[in-house]
Write a protein that holds these residues in place. Structure first.
Motif, PDB file in Angstrom:
ATOM      1  N   UNK A 171      -3.227  -3.379  -5.028  1.00 15.90           N
ATOM      2  CA  UNK A 171      -2.209  -4.431  -5.044  1.00 15.90           C
ATOM      3  C   UNK A 171      -1.653  -4.619  -6.451  1.00 15.90           C
ATOM      4  N   UNK A 172      -2.532  -4.591  -7.454  1.00 16.97           N
ATOM      5  CA  UNK A 172      -2.063  -4.759  -8.832  1.00 16.97           C
ATOM      6  C   UNK A 172      -1.179  -3.591  -9.252  1.00 16.97           C
ATOM      7  N   UNK A 173      -1.509  -2.380  -8.782  1.00 17.61           N
ATOM      8  CA  UNK A 173      -0.669  -1.223  -9.085  1.00 17.61           C
ATOM      9  C   UNK A 173       0.709  -1.376  -8.468  1.00 17.61           C
ATOM     10  N   UNK A 223       0.825  -1.200   0.000  1.00 16.64           N
ATOM     11  CA  UNK A 223       0.000   0.000   0.000  1.00 16.64           C
ATOM     12  C   UNK A 223       0.866   1.259   0.000  1.00 16.64           C
ATOM     13  N   UNK A 224       2.015   1.191   0.689  1.00 18.61           N
ATOM     14  CA  UNK A 224       2.928   2.324   0.674  1.00 18.61           C
ATOM     15  C   UNK A 224       3.479   2.599  -0.710  1.00 18.61           C
ATOM     16  N   UNK A 225       3.760   1.530  -1.461  1.00 16.62           N
ATOM     17  CA  UNK A 225       4.233   1.701  -2.837  1.00 16.62           C
ATOM     18  C   UNK A 225       3.180   2.423  -3.672  1.00 16.62           C
ATOM     19  N   UNK A 226       1.915   2.083  -3.450  1.00 10.24           N
ATOM     20  CA  UNK A 226       0.836   2.737  -4.199  1.00 10.24           C
ATOM     21  C   UNK A 226       0.773   4.222  -3.857  1.00 10.24           C
ATOM     22  N   UNK A 227       0.863   4.537  -2.568  1.00 12.21           N
ATOM     23  CA  UNK A 227       0.799   5.942  -2.149  1.00 12.21           C
ATOM     24  C   UNK A 227       1.954   6.734  -2.753  1.00 12.21           C
ATOM     25  N   UNK A 232     -11.070  -2.019  -4.408  1.00 13.12           N
ATOM     26  CA  UNK A 232     -10.085  -0.940  -4.327  1.00 13.12           C
ATOM     27  C   UNK A 232      -8.722  -1.476  -3.916  1.00 13.12           C
ATOM     28  N   UNK A 233      -8.721  -2.379  -2.935  1.00 13.59           N
ATOM     29  CA  UNK A 233      -7.457  -2.984  -2.506  1.00 13.59           C
ATOM     30  C   UNK A 233      -6.871  -3.871  -3.590  1.00 13.59           C
ATOM     31  N   UNK A 262       4.332  -1.817 -10.406  1.00  9.45           N
ATOM     32  CA  UNK A 262       5.476  -0.928 -10.150  1.00  9.45           C
ATOM     33  C   UNK A 262       6.718  -1.744  -9.792  1.00  9.45           C
ATOM     34  N   UNK A 263       6.551  -2.750  -8.942  1.00  7.36           N
ATOM     35  CA  UNK A 263       7.688  -3.604  -8.573  1.00  7.36           C
ATOM     36  C   UNK A 263       8.227  -4.330  -9.797  1.00  7.36           C
TER      37      UNK A 263
END
Length: 222
Positions: free
Chosen positions: A181-183, A108-112, A176-177, A187-188
């Motif tokens: 998670x997919x986002x 979730x931090x990666x998404x933010x 939403x979660x 990114x990773x």
């Protein structure tokens, strides 16, 4: 690397051929006393192709890989030193230092952070959607069309959940979660270039039920 691969493959078929161990070697038997044994299984591997790939990655990615692996071991040792204990009889997800929940928080931090650092691009994309810009050379479809398709897919999934009997809020939080998670996974994958990717064991379903509690959810929600 080629020689090692051929030699070890030959060993698997003909045991008389010598083996050069480069795969996982567990160091935990050498740390059998407390609090060191709290770090559990600690495999060490020597994969030449992984070392080669690491040279193609950024220093931030390679640093994160080994630093946070060692940091999780440090957390496990410090939990034993401080006497932090989990719920008796609970599963591994409920044992300190709750690494799987930390993994969910990291996703979730990666998404933010992705949204924050990409806010200028997201603003430009929003303007392109409003103004109806045509698709660029590197885009599969116009921004407005992509936004409509995304919204339609989300609404279709939400409607499916509602038809299945779920309450109005549960599928909204769950989907939403899932998209978050997919986002993070995208990114990773884009940053690290790994061939395969594993998300945290605390998936969106466990995150919703663990945060709200099963009593706050209906039977169809569960």
């Amino acid at each position: 690397p080629l020689f090692l691969g051929l030699l070890n493959t030959a060993h698997e078929n003909w045991p008389l051929v010598p083996l050069i161990q480069v795969r996982q070697t567990d160091l935990s038997p050498y740390f059998a006393s407390r609090p060191w044994n709290a770090m559990g299984r600690t495999p060490v591997s020597f994969y030449p192709f992984v070392i080669g790939i690491a040279f193609l990655l950024s220093r931030e990615v390679t640093f994160s890989c080994w630093f946070f692996y060692l940091f999780t071991k440090f957390e496990q040792i410090m939990s034993a030193v401080l006497g932090v204990q989990g719920v008796p009889g609970a599963g591994p997800l409920s044992q300190p230092p709750y690494l799987d929940h930390q993994g969910a928080g990291a996703f979730l931090g990666i998404v933010v952070l992705t949204l924050w650092f990409g806010k200028r691009h997201l603003r430009d994309t929003w303007l392109a959607i409003r103004e109806g810009h045509v698709a660029g050379q590197e885009e599969a479809m116009p921004p407005r069309t992509a936004a409509i398709v995304l919204a339609a897919c989300f609404l279709a999934l939400y409607g499916f959940c509602r038809v299945a009997g779920m309450s109005p809020f549960a599928p909204l939080a769950l989907l939403t979660l899932v998209f978050a998670y997919m986002t993070a996974a995208t990114r990773v994958r884009a940053e690290a270039g790994n061939a395969w990717l594993f998300g945290p064991r605390v998936d969106p379903n466990l995150l919703v039920t663990g945060t709200l509690g099963s009593k706050a959810l209906s039977t169809p929600d569960l």
